[in-house]
Design a protein around this motif. Structure first.
Motif, short mmCIF file in Angstrom:
data_model
loop_
_atom_site.label_atom_id
_atom_site.label_comp_id
_atom_site.label_asym_id
_atom_site.label_seq_id
_atom_site.Cartn_x
_atom_site.Cartn_y
_atom_site.Cartn_z
N CYS A 90 -55.89 -16.06 15.57
CA CYS A 90 -56.64 -17.24 15.12
C CYS A 90 -56.31 -17.61 13.68
CB CYS A 90 -58.14 -17.02 15.29
SG CYS A 90 -58.80 -15.65 14.30
N TRP A 91 -55.94 -16.62 12.86
CA TRP A 91 -55.66 -16.85 11.45
C TRP A 91 -54.19 -17.10 11.16
CZ3 TRP A 91 -59.15 -18.18 8.13
CH2 TRP A 91 -60.48 -17.74 8.29
N GLN A 96 -49.34 -18.92 8.01
CA GLN A 96 -47.94 -19.32 8.16
C GLN A 96 -47.65 -20.68 7.54
OE1 GLN A 96 -47.52 -19.04 12.42
NE2 GLN A 96 -47.26 -16.81 12.39
N LEU A 97 -48.62 -21.59 7.57
CA LEU A 97 -48.41 -22.97 7.11
C LEU A 97 -49.11 -23.28 5.80
CD1 LEU A 97 -48.80 -24.67 10.60
CD2 LEU A 97 -46.68 -24.42 9.31
N ARG A 98 -49.62 -22.27 5.13
CA ARG A 98 -50.45 -22.48 3.94
C ARG A 98 -49.77 -23.25 2.82
NH1 ARG A 98 -51.51 -16.39 2.06
NH2 ARG A 98 -52.56 -17.41 0.31
N GLY A 99 -48.44 -23.21 2.79
CA GLY A 99 -47.71 -23.91 1.73
C GLY A 99 -46.96 -25.13 2.22
N HIS A 100 -47.19 -25.55 3.46
CA HIS A 100 -46.42 -26.66 4.02
C HIS A 100 -46.81 -27.97 3.32
CE1 HIS A 100 -44.38 -29.28 6.78
NE2 HIS A 100 -44.00 -28.26 7.54
N PRO A 101 -45.82 -28.68 2.77
CA PRO A 101 -46.14 -29.89 2.00
C PRO A 101 -46.65 -31.06 2.84
CG PRO A 101 -43.77 -29.64 2.25
CD PRO A 101 -44.38 -28.38 2.77
N ALA A 102 -46.43 -31.01 4.16
CA ALA A 102 -46.86 -32.11 5.02
C ALA A 102 -48.18 -31.84 5.73
CB ALA A 102 -45.77 -32.43 6.04
N PHE A 108 -56.18 -27.84 6.27
CA PHE A 108 -56.32 -26.43 5.92
C PHE A 108 -57.79 -25.99 6.02
CE2 PHE A 108 -52.41 -27.11 3.13
CZ PHE A 108 -51.55 -26.45 4.00
N ALA A 109 -58.69 -26.81 5.48
CA ALA A 109 -60.11 -26.46 5.48
C ALA A 109 -60.64 -26.31 6.90
CB ALA A 109 -60.91 -27.51 4.71
N LEU A 110 -60.35 -27.29 7.75
CA LEU A 110 -60.89 -27.26 9.10
C LEU A 110 -60.21 -26.20 9.97
CD1 LEU A 110 -61.54 -31.03 9.86
CD2 LEU A 110 -63.10 -29.30 8.95
N ALA A 111 -58.94 -25.93 9.72
CA ALA A 111 -58.27 -24.86 10.48
C ALA A 111 -58.87 -23.50 10.13
CB ALA A 111 -56.77 -24.87 10.18
N GLY A 112 -59.21 -23.30 8.86
CA GLY A 112 -59.86 -22.05 8.48
C GLY A 112 -61.24 -21.92 9.09
N ILE A 113 -61.98 -23.02 9.07
CA ILE A 113 -63.31 -23.01 9.68
C ILE A 113 -63.20 -22.75 11.18
CG2 ILE A 113 -65.35 -24.41 10.19
CD1 ILE A 113 -64.84 -25.86 7.53
N LEU A 220 -54.55 -21.32 19.00
CA LEU A 220 -53.85 -22.51 19.50
C LEU A 220 -54.46 -23.77 18.93
CD1 LEU A 220 -51.73 -23.75 21.37
CD2 LEU A 220 -53.42 -23.63 23.22
N VAL A 221 -55.78 -23.83 18.89
CA VAL A 221 -56.46 -25.00 18.30
C VAL A 221 -56.11 -25.11 16.82
CG1 VAL A 221 -58.71 -26.00 17.73
CG2 VAL A 221 -58.35 -24.94 19.97
N GLY A 222 -56.09 -23.97 16.12
CA GLY A 222 -55.75 -23.98 14.70
C GLY A 222 -54.36 -24.51 14.46
N ARG A 223 -53.43 -24.14 15.32
CA ARG A 223 -52.05 -24.63 15.14
C ARG A 223 -51.99 -26.14 15.35
NH1 ARG A 223 -47.78 -21.94 14.13
NH2 ARG A 223 -48.79 -19.95 14.57
N CYS A 224 -52.76 -26.65 16.28
CA CYS A 224 -52.82 -28.11 16.48
C CYS A 224 -53.42 -28.80 15.27
CB CYS A 224 -53.62 -28.42 17.72
SG CYS A 224 -52.83 -27.93 19.28
#
Length: 230
Positions: A90-91, A96-102, A108-113, A220-224
């Protein structure tokens, strides 16, 4: 490798959680995806501490235990990632994408939540019941009180981190992406998952499989949610 069935170490009280989150905030670049979520979570935890102190919850001890065990799962995921190990599924998208410029800050906030509510919360609720000798129905009222705080915070997150109306409109892909996820739905799913875990507590083999399925689906939801949008 971290598995969902491994119970992480918990900080010493809500104050210990806040100290750790402030340390993380001080050591991360502001645009870092984990830093964005950490800032949101720190605000929530400080407010929970204030309300616990003010007597806003029916069972202060159980609420405190839940808050600390809940936070411990996030902080353990941070430590696992920092050590080069794999945190729960889930994390992984956030780390993996924490530094992605796009990827935009609100994503980020909602994916963490999403990771924390969808996966960590059911497990922390079950741990709290075991540690405090309570039944799910005894936690439900305070669970909803915390939920009311989280829902109000989600509204604030969207207002603060989403682009203004001059930038964001109905044609912006971010509008559609974030419209597909709500905290209220995630909370309801977390409570249902917790009830299932509690019903399965005498079947460790089935419990482990259920936890893995929840972990994978939340990931999977987080990746979306973290789809790069340019």
């Amino acid at each position: 490798m971290t598995t969902t069935g491994v119970r992480p170490a918990a900080p010493a009280g809500i104050d210990g959680v806040i100290v750790r989150m402030r340390e993380l905030a001080a050591g991360l670049p502001p645009r870092d995806g984990v830093a964005v979520f950490n800032g949101v979570y720190l605000t929530v935890t400080e407010e929970v501490r204030r309300r616990v102190t003010a007597g806003a919850f029916r069972d202060r001890a159980a609420t405190t235990t839940l808050d600390v065990l809940f936070a411990g799962r996030y902080l353990t995921a941070v430590d696992e990632a920092a050590a080069g190990r794999r945190p729960p599924a889930c994390w992984r998208p956030l780390f993996q994408l924490r530094g992605h410029p796009a990827v935009r800050p609100v994503q980020f906030a909602l994916a963490g939540i999403n990771a924390h509510i969808g996966h960590d919360l059911p497990l922390a609720l079950a741990d709290t019941c075991r540690d405090t000798g309570t039944e799910p129905r005894e936690l439900e009222g305070d669970f909803h009180r915390i939920g009311e705080l989280l829902v109000s915070l989600e509204e604030r997150i969207r207002e603060t981190l989403m682009p203004g109306p001059d930038v964001l409109d109905v044609a912006d892909p971010l509008t559609h992406l974030l419209g597909s996820w709500t905290l209220e739905a995630a909370r309801a799913a977390a409570w249902a998952a917790f009830r299932a875990l509690w019903a399965l507590r005498e079947r460790p083999d089935v419990t482990a499989e259920f936890e893995e399925r929840v972990d994978a689906s939340v990931g999977l939801v987080g990746r979306c949610l973290l789809t790069p949008l340019g």
